[in-house]
Design an enzyme around this catalytic site. Structure first.
Site, mmCIF file in Angstrom:
data_model
loop_
_atom_site.group_PDB
_atom_site.id
_atom_site.type_symbol
_atom_site.label_atom_id
_atom_site.label_comp_id
_atom_site.label_asym_id
_atom_site.label_seq_id
_atom_site.Cartn_x
_atom_site.Cartn_y
_atom_site.Cartn_z
ATOM 1 N N ILE A 80 0.699 -1.339 0.013
ATOM 2 C CA ILE A 80 -0.167 0.099 0.149
ATOM 3 C C ILE A 80 0.877 1.277 -0.044
ATOM 4 C CG2 ILE A 80 -0.087 0.295 2.565
ATOM 5 C CD1 ILE A 80 -3.185 0.849 2.184
ATOM 6 N N PRO A 134 2.831 2.968 -2.133
ATOM 7 C CA PRO A 134 2.747 3.857 -3.259
ATOM 8 C C PRO A 134 1.685 4.621 -3.175
ATOM 9 C CG PRO A 134 3.606 1.484 -4.033
ATOM 10 C CD PRO A 134 3.115 1.429 -2.552
ATOM 11 N N TYR A 135 0.497 4.043 -2.754
ATOM 12 C CA TYR A 135 -0.888 4.641 -2.786
ATOM 13 C C TYR A 135 -0.505 5.894 -1.458
ATOM 14 C CZ TYR A 135 -5.657 5.498 -0.895
ATOM 15 O OH TYR A 135 -6.788 6.151 -0.701
ATOM 16 N N ILE A 136 -0.023 5.389 -0.525
ATOM 17 C CA ILE A 136 0.146 6.543 0.678
ATOM 18 C C ILE A 136 1.083 7.557 0.315
ATOM 19 C CG2 ILE A 136 0.788 6.762 3.028
ATOM 20 C CD1 ILE A 136 -1.590 4.936 2.829
ATOM 21 N N LYS A 149 -1.106 10.056 -1.944
ATOM 22 C CA LYS A 149 -1.802 10.798 -1.089
ATOM 23 C C LYS A 149 -1.050 11.789 -0.481
ATOM 24 C CE LYS A 149 -6.209 9.137 -1.621
ATOM 25 N NZ LYS A 149 -7.038 10.142 -2.088
#
Length: 217
Positions: A122, A124-126, A129
């Site tokens: 997760i 890369p998503y964080i 954001k």
């Protein structure tokens, strides 16, 4: 206010439109396909076409505030995360600044304040954001960033745990309905402007929890 909801067909966006109506606002549902227009109308919003990967800024015309609740979703690749969750969010911030839409609420994610604390698939998503949040924080807009933890489709309770400018590691999941209600509360005053707020499920009424003098558990 006229509130442009970017990503209005998503799980939070669909729940947000009728709540905005109930609060006396005029919601505009910005979606990427005309196939989604009927759903937006059924939820009480004015549908407008706006694709974050293409042309979308005209869909913001006449808005007083914007809510960014779009996302690439977990079934897509990291390329879509960059194009929607990061680049799309940054484009939305710039478009609002250009049009004088001063109020902006960003739906982010728990952990986005410090991506180095997160590991695994997760991350890369964080990071995406985090970068989008930072762009908003450095803009001229009156911003509120909401960072909910794991989302559920349970009915809303009207209660949350809110942490102003903090990022605790653990807490209960939160329903999309309660996140949507939190957005409305943020828009109805300026107490949350300039803050990044981590949201968990909790026991404090939302209007009480979203006061900077009452970061709650």
């Amino acid at each position: 206010m006229t509130v442009a909801v970017i990503g209005a067909h998503g799980g939070i966006g669909r729940r947000l439109l009728p709540l905005l109506n109930d609060a006396g606002h005029e919601p505009v549902g910005v979606v990427r396909s005309e196939d989604q227009f009927d759903t937006i109308r059924e939820r009480g919003g004015e549908p407008r076409l706006g694709d974050l990967e293409d042309e979308f800024a005209p869909a913001l015309e006449g808005a007083d505030a914007a809510v960014f609740t779009a996302g690439a979703g977990g079934s897509t690749g990291w390329d879509k995360t960059i194009l929607v969750d990061l680049w799309g969010a940054e484009r939305a911030v710039r478009a609002c600044a250009k049009r004088g839409i001063d109020r902006f609420v960003m739906i982010s994610s728990r952990g986005a304040g410090d991506p180095e604390r997160r590991q695994g698939p997760i991350k890369p998503y964080i990071v995406a954001k985090h970068v989008a949040d930072r762009t908003l924080q450095r803009s001229s807009l009156d911003e509120t960033i909401l960072r909910p933890t794991r989302l559920t489709d349970e009915e809303g309770t009207g209660r949350v745990a809110a942490y102003f400018d903090e990022d605790p590691e653990t807490g209960d999941p939160i329903s999309r309905a309660d996140v949507a209600q939190s957005v409305v509360t943020c828009l109805d005053g300026d107490a949350t402007v300039g803050h990044a707020i981590t949201l968990y499920g909790g026991g404090t009424p939302i209007e009480e929890a979203l006061r900077p003098d009452r970061s709650t558990k």
